[in-house]
Write a protein that holds these residues in place. Structure first.
Motif, PDB file in Angstrom:
ATOM      1  N   UNK A  53       4.756   6.199  10.365  1.00 20.51           N
ATOM      2  CA  UNK A  53       4.332   5.374   9.379  1.00 20.51           C
ATOM      3  C   UNK A  53       5.032   5.522   8.011  1.00 20.51           C
ATOM      4  N   UNK A  54       5.128   4.530   7.159  1.00 13.58           N
ATOM      5  CA  UNK A  54       5.513   4.566   5.676  1.00 13.58           C
ATOM      6  C   UNK A  54       4.150   4.573   4.958  1.00 13.58           C
ATOM      7  N   UNK A  55       4.241   4.836   3.816  1.00 12.35           N
ATOM      8  CA  UNK A  55       3.068   4.881   2.776  1.00 12.35           C
ATOM      9  C   UNK A  55       3.441   5.126   1.509  1.00 12.35           C
ATOM     10  N   UNK A  56       2.570   4.715   0.586  1.00 13.05           N
ATOM     11  CA  UNK A  56       2.692   4.620  -0.784  1.00 13.05           C
ATOM     12  C   UNK A  56       2.686   6.347  -1.459  1.00 13.05           C
ATOM     13  N   UNK A  57       3.549   6.906  -0.832  1.00  6.04           N
ATOM     14  CA  UNK A  57       3.939   8.281  -1.161  1.00  6.04           C
ATOM     15  C   UNK A  57       5.142   8.801  -1.585  1.00  6.04           C
ATOM     16  N   UNK A  58       5.742   8.178  -2.607  1.00  7.80           N
ATOM     17  CA  UNK A  58       7.124   7.988  -2.946  1.00  7.80           C
ATOM     18  C   UNK A  58       7.866   9.233  -3.187  1.00  7.80           C
TER      19      UNK A  58
END
Length: 137
Positions: A53-58
């Protein structure tokens, strides 16, 4: 008591699950901690979430694209739906590549040192659910 209720729920035949798309109650009887949940999602040795997954964890580089983005997960799903997907996503989609994070029975090709153990503990599941529930569009 909660462990018995969960065990009974997980032992339902697959046909019964077609009418249940969630585990509405906390596995621990307590809400999780979103800060700890974010740390689990970001950790590449514990949850391995960002492998697929991608996620809002830059700050985390090289996020996955094999599975839906975690951004907006709290808008798309209830906490109970998120919990079921973490516990055993195959109950909703038998062809999923997502591992069952809180199931030990019926698995194949499990290393001996991991047999009989869940990937995440019940409190860790609740922490991840709490974090994902904060991810609103």
């Amino acid at each position: 008591m909660m462990a018995r209720a969960l065990a009974a729920l997980l032992l339902l035949p697959t046909a019964a699950w077609s009418q249940q798309d969630s585990i509405p109650q906390s596995l621990t009887g307590q809400p999780g901690d979103a800060t700890r949940g974010r740390a689990i999602v970001a950790n590449r040795t514990v949850g391995l979430c960002l492998l697929c997954h991608s996620g809002p964890i830059p700050e985390e580089r090289f996020q996955g694209n094999l599975a839906p983005s975690l951004a907006g997960a709290g808008s798309r799903s209830t906490q109970g739906q998120l919990r079921l997907r973490l516990v055993d996503a195959a109950r909703l989609n038998p062809d999923t590549i997502m591992p069952p994070y809180y199931r030990v029975d019926g698995l194949t090709r499990v290393a001996k040192n991991f047999q009989g153990k869940t990937i995440l503990t019940a409190p860790q599941i609740e922490d991840v659910v709490a974090y994902l529930a904060t991810l609103k569009d």
